[in-house]
Design an enzyme around this catalytic site. Structure first.
Site, PDB file in Angstrom:
ATOM      1  N   CYS B  86      41.580  40.581  36.323  1.00 21.33           N
ATOM      2  CA  CYS B  86      40.465  40.447  37.271  1.00 21.33           C
ATOM      3  C   CYS B  86      40.615  39.173  38.101  1.00 21.33           C
ATOM      4  CB  CYS B  86      39.133  40.509  36.513  1.00 21.33           C
ATOM      5  SG  CYS B  86      37.727  40.774  37.612  1.00 21.33           S
ATOM      6  N   HIS B 202      39.134  45.358  32.659  1.00 20.25           N
ATOM      7  CA  HIS B 202      38.999  44.353  31.595  1.00 20.25           C
ATOM      8  C   HIS B 202      39.299  44.945  30.225  1.00 20.25           C
ATOM      9  CE1 HIS B 202      37.264  40.904  33.733  1.00 20.25           C
ATOM     10  NE2 HIS B 202      36.615  41.778  34.488  1.00 20.25           N
ATOM     11  N   GLU B 204      40.115  43.443  27.587  1.00 18.85           N
ATOM     12  CA  GLU B 204      39.604  42.593  26.496  1.00 18.85           C
ATOM     13  C   GLU B 204      38.164  42.936  26.130  1.00 18.85           C
ATOM     14  OE1 GLU B 204      39.776  41.765  29.604  1.00 18.85           O
ATOM     15  OE2 GLU B 204      38.143  40.389  30.156  1.00 18.85           O
TER      16      GLU B 204
END
Ligand SMILES: Nc1ncnc2c1ncn2[C@@H]1O[C@H](COP(=O)(O)OP(=O)(O)O)[C@@H](O)[C@H]1O
Ligand SMILES: [Mg+2]
Lengths: 83, 233, 763, 83
Positions: B86, B202, B204
């Site tokens: 990002c 994302h 994570e």
């Protein structure tokens, strides 16, 4: 001397400018006819300490090349206030 | 253990979960401050999500001059593993470690939602644990994720198979499958060698199976196994 | 009269005249109290300080006596009202800090910055308790979207809420939006923040220790929002629009640094106390910290870092520049504090000290420009209990009924789903990062947001709710109803309600009918909170929400948090498996008074809203949590606006990003009763929820419901994907293709927002 | 006739401009000394169909007041390209 400098940073022609399009749309919906080719970029103003207006311009040009404008997508122009 | 540096710039805000994702995948995760000038012998570096320097001017524009970026560039040049997630992707583009630019979303609004992306390359540092052409549903959250590049660059990217992730429609989708107007539906890129990668989604945020399908975990396990097998520097 | 403490005007300062007193919104009684307190004429700086602290916003002069009646105790309470945020106990030494606040007036003038700084302010309230913010919620009220100015405000407010939380890296996990004509020109923006801390690390905003140092940390002080607190305490008129105080501009980037620095200062034990400079800036933060600690303070305004040269003590004391903190520390800690701040690229500047004489003193370049007895400054404002009386208009509104029911109830549902107040808010929350921090168990679009407490198995459920139409029609019932709805939303996820924060948005309290609404709504909130064991730990009052056309509907927004013991057991809101059984929990009595059906379809805002049955609500809450604990439910969704038909449609339509939506077949006919069709479909009786489960679990759930004294009706089955939603009753059948409902529900807001441009200039 | 118009929209003086601050910081970190008072706004360009440059300017002024600039926080200035 302190010199006020105005920078305009505008998306490259040829690149799609969705923000400009949106504004053109909005303007026509508000009844403003005959508006075309709207492009939206950034206006940056700053005061620069320099020995001359030309020196100020040169220094701001470097700033644009290094940081202020993205060479991939943007063109810039500089105007120096000459007292 | 695999040493992974996660850089914190002023305004980064995904470093905690990124560190946790690395640790969960078995890596030795280290937080590195943007003022540091070396990466403490890391095998890989991740530039996490967030709003470095408030995303003022352009996202990533100011961060790319942070002292730590010299070390990031050195690692990249040496063939080391460099990931930008990002905001990290935006920084890598601004730093010209990846081509093109990420601009304001076409709809002019922040987009926070799940998207469906296809893994277009499985020989990069972070996609080897995925199947070829596997489609995963994963969150995005960004205001400036519209990838743009000039036509030549775009052609070169496709020719060299540098598109790592692409937004794709799946059955039943009733929101625009491309969430930001990215050219060629590009969600993530890599360099031709697959060692420098950047992407908007994302992973994570999708590593804990307790909170939903942990489809992001394999980005990090891929990274661990790639480093373990010594392909990266 | 002898002066208690001497102060002299700052050079160039205007002498205080009656005219100036009036400009400062202090009435003659209040000014007399000031004269008595000081024993002399105040300086202009002092008058400004009084005016800020004695505004409704800071002094609660019209409301304190009512707020005192809220229940505030409970075994879970770590910190009740009076601090920057309330704190409740969680398992394993953890605690949750939470608070809600309004930013209505600033948002009416500048929607983007008003909303953004509202979020910024409430986040500071939470992290100054030593809590790390983990979620933001927002409750928005706007005028109808067919008006360009309302669209402009809506777009700007949503962008402002989103940008601030997004940049801070804090998920916005929930909220509500509704639209009614009364909010035109006076939108409501209520923001709630939720944070997590170790109970042992709680810090309070009490200055103590004579000789301790006051420091400002964070942004410089500019001329922003001077007199924001008193601005927030007056009617919004054309005049105040013109007065436009310098708008406060938010800088979430600096706030992110401030958050990290503050938490490091607190958890590292470097400081004695900390408070954010919110409304009335340096004035309220320093005066309140001193009063809570029972000490005096001296602030040297010439030491405060300013953005512009030549700011006066008056301006510095009253500035509402954002992203600033006031810290109290022992003198020998100052260097360490500077070092921590430097790590986060922030400045810390000593600007004063704690004194032993109880005086709130401001000096500038060695000159004392204000000296006020500190305790009285904070507590001494005259209190009012204005007359409270319900108006005839209100009584007759409650007696109103629409001329006739809608002829086509199938069409009525479609119209309800197309009403922006009921339609999907996807357009709103897709602008809010809902997944950052990777702890979101339930994102926006569910009944309540749920976030996991990192490193534990439990989560915090959270919601904000208020049905302002119900409050308008019956303030007492409506107040109870807001708490009941919030608790229902929490319970639907499987969590148990813990406590409440409230944001009381009302009109001008000096009008008896408005004050009646206030008193009664608060009584309702208090009674419901007592019944549910959910104490009120804090909140915010926003009065004078009026525009030239009159007062807003009374809108006491209830923010609630709950505990979900095991995040892996969280119950989603929508149907998930075809063939599942559909259960209706709770009794349907068919109250359509005050319903969305009357308002949106029959154009009648009237009737008596359904009476709240607190026992039934509690039974439902306990049932839902028990059923979740035993993993018996596949989904649960509360019934509120639009009643059963809307809830059923929502369960079928699925979540905002669902790729599968289910049909359903529901038979109401097996319930022989006197409820009308409209009452069944659209009645808004409380204490109800719609659940789905594996058919094998129906009997067990019905037994469980029985032990709670709760009705549990089997209604029918979840259908296949992309089929029809069918409701039967005796010889009547209503049928809707689920994809058609979904399109209506999702498009309602985007379609209106795309209709025409936002027009900043229209006023 | 078609007239190209340039609009500059800049945050009011006195208002905090965090973006300007961040840029000023970044420039000084890059070694550009003596840069101060940086303010960042928008640059908009458009083509307007109007009978005269003055008419174009008047029309764009109305656009600014109604849509392009935020009357509460921004000042604007207009420049018309005169061929
Ligand atoms: N302003 C908002 N911000 C974030 N989420 C919102 C907002 N408004 C509505 N939502 C989300 O949309 C969902 C439905 O909202 P609402 O219709 O108010 O539900 P309910 O009636 O159950 O309270 C909830 O998950 C809520 O959190
Ligand atoms: Mg609900």
């Amino acid at each position: 001397m302190k010199i006020r400098v105005h920078v305009r940073i505008i998306p490259r022609t040829g690149l799609l400018d969705p923000e400009g399009q949106a504004i053109a749309h909005a303007l026509s919906a508000l009844g403003f006819a005959g508006v075309g080719d709207v492009r939206v970029g950034k206006a940056i103003e700053m005061t620069v300490e320099a020995t001359s207006p030309d020196a100020a311009e040169a220094s701001v040009r470097t700033m644009c090349e290094r940081l202020l404008a993205n060479p991939v997508t943007e063109d810039f122009s500089i105007k120096v206030e000459r007292a | 253990m695999t040493r992974v540096a996660v850089v914190r710039f002023p305004g980064s805000n995904c470093e905690t979960e990124t560190l946790a994702a690395v640790a969960r995948a078995g890596g030795d995760a280290m937080l590195v401050d943007y003022r540091e000038t070396h990466l403490r012998h890391a095998d890989a570096v991740i530039l996490p999500g967030g709003f470095s320097y408030g995303d003022y001017l352009r996202s990533g524009a100011i961060a790319r001059f942070a002292p730590v970026m010299t070390a990031v560039r050195a690692l990249a040049d040496a063939g080391g593993a460099v990931l930008g997630i990002c905001n990290g992707f935006q920084i890598l583009c601004e730093a010209q470690l990846l081509p093109g630019a990420l601009q304001r979303n076409a709809q002019q609004r922040f987009a926070s939602r799940p998207v469906d992306v296809r893994i277009e390359r499985t020989d990069t540092i972070c996609t080897s644990d995925y199947a070829a052409d596997e489609i995963i549903r994963i969150p995005i959250a960004h205001g400036e994720g519209r990838f743009v590049a000039d036509p030549d660059t775009l052609d070169a990217l496709e020719l060299d198979h540098c598109v790592m992730l692409r937004y794709v429609p799946v059955d039943g989708t009733d929101a625009p499958y491309n969430p930001n107007g990215s050219m060629n539906d590009i969600a993530g890129l890599c360099n031709p060698a697959g060692t420098i990668v950047g992407f908007m989604p994302h992973p994570e945020r999708r590593v804990d199976p307790a909170l939903g399908p942990g489809v992001g975990q394999r980005f990090f396990t891929s990274l661990m196994s790639r480093i373990a097998t010594g392909v990266a520097a | 009269m002898t002066a208690v403490a001497i102060a002299e005007p700052f050079p160039g300062e205007r002498p205080v005249t009656n005219e100036i007193v009036r400009e400062h919104k202090l009435n003659p009684t209040e000014y007399r109290a000031i004269l008595d307190l000081l024993g002399r004429t105040p300086t202009l700086t002092e008058l400004g300080i009084f005016s800020a602290l004695w505004s409704e916003h800071c002094s609660y002069k019209h409301t304190k006596s009512v707020l005192r009646r809220f229940p505030v105790d409970g075994p879970q309470v770590v910190q009740g009202p009076g601090e920057n945020a309330g704190v409740l106990r969680l398992p394993d030494g953890w605690a949750v800090a939470f608070k809600i606040e309004s930013h209505n007036h600033p948002s009416a003038v500048e929607p983007y910055q008003g909303a953004a700084t509202g979020v910024g302010g409430i986040l500071r309230d939470v992290f100054t308790m030593g809590a790390r913010p983990v979620a933001v919620l927002n409750s928005l009220r706007l005028g109808p979207l067919d008006d360009a100015r309302n669209r402009y405000l809506f777009a700007g407010i949503v962008r402002g809420v989103g940008d601030y939380g997004n940049c801070m890296g804090i998920p916005t996990l929930g909220g509500e939006v509704s639209f009614a004509p009364c909010y035109t020109g006076n939108p409501l923006v209520n923001a709630m923040a939720v944070g997590v801390l170790r109970e042992a690390e709680l810090i309070t905003a009490r200055a103590h220790g004579v000789g301790n140092i006051l420091l400002t940390v964070g942004a410089r002080t500019g001329r922003d929002g001077i007199h924001g607190a008193s601005f927030a305490s007056e009617d919004l008129s054309a005049e105040s629009q013109k007065r436009r105080p310098q708008v406060q501009v938010g800088d979430p980037f600096t706030e992110k640094l401030l958050l990290e620095a503050s938490l490091e200062l607190i958890t590292g034990g470097f400081i004695v106390a900390i408070q954010d400079m919110g409304a009335a800036g340096l004035t309220s933060s320093s005066a309140e910290m001193a009063a809570r600690g029972g000490v005096g303070v001296e602030v040297d305004t010439s030491k405060v870092p300013t953005r512009e040269a030549g700011m006066t003590p008056y301006e510095i004391m009253l500035s509402e520049s954002q992203e600033r903190m006031l810290v109290v520390a022992e003198p020998h800690r100052v260097d360490e504090i500077r070092a921590v701040c430097q790590k986060w690229d922030l400045d810390a500047t000593a600007i004063g000290q704690v004194t032993d004489d109880g005086i709130f003193r401001v000096v500038h370049d060695g000159r004392v420009v204000a000296a006020i007895p500190g305790q009285e400054l904070v507590d001494g404002c005259p209190m009012y209990s204005p007359p409270a009386e319900e108006s005839d208009v209100a009584r007759s509104r409650r007696a109103l009924t629409p001329a006739a029911d809608a002829r086509d109830l199938a069409d009525a549902l479609e119209r309800l789903l197309d009403a922006p107040s009921i339609a999907s808010k996807r357009w709103v929350f897709e602008q809010y990062d809902g997944t950052v921090r990777a702890g979101s168990v339930m994102p926006p679009g569910c009944d309540a947001g749920v976030v996991q407490v990192a490193g534990t198995s439990f989560g915090i459920a959270m919601t904000v709710d208020c049905n302002a139409r119900h409050v308008l029609l019956d303030p007492y019932q409506g107040g109870m109803g807001a708490v009941a709805e919030a608790a229902r939303n929490i319970a639907c996820t499987g969590a148990r309600p813990l406590g409440v924060t409230d944001c009381l948005n009302f009109g001008n309290p000096e009008k008896p009918d408005i004050y009646f609404q206030f008193v009664e709504a608060c009584r309702g909130i208090g009674d419901a909170c007592r019944a549910f064991g959910t104490p009120v730990t804090g909140g915010n009052v926003s009065l004078y929400n009026q525009n030239p056309a009159g007062a807003i509907d009374p809108t006491p927004t209830v923010g609630m948090v709950g505990l979900l013991a095991d995040v892996t057991m969280a119950v989603p809101s929508h149907f998930r498996v075809s063939g599942d059984a559909i259960l209706l929990l709770g009794e349907t009595r068919g109250h359509v008074g005050g319903s969305a059906y009357w308002a949106e379809v029959l154009n009648t805002v009237g009737g008596a809203p359904p009476p709240v049955d607190l026992d039934a609500e509690r039974a439902l809450q306990q049932f839902l949590a028990d059923a979740a604990d035993r993993a018996l439910l596949r989904s649960a969704h509360d019934l509120s606006d639009g009643g059963l038909a809307v809830a059923l449609a929502e369960c079928c339509i699925g979540g905002p990003w669902a790729t599968k939506r289910y049909g359903a077949t529901v038979d109401l006919g097996r319930h022989a009763d006197t409820v009308t069709d409209a009452g069944w479909l659209f009645g808004e009786d409380g204490a109800r929820a719609l659940a789905s489960c594996d058919p094998a679990h129906v009997a067990e759930l019905q037994r469980l419901a029985h032990t709670h004294g709760l009705a549990c009706h089997f209604l029918g089955l979840v259908g296949d994907a992309d089929t029809d939603v069918i409701v039967q009753r005796d010889d009547r059948t209503w049928r809707w293709p689920v994809n058609r409902l979904r399109r209506i529900y999702l498009d309602a807001i985007p379609r209106r927002m795309a209709a025409a441009p936002s027009d900043a200039g229209v006023d």
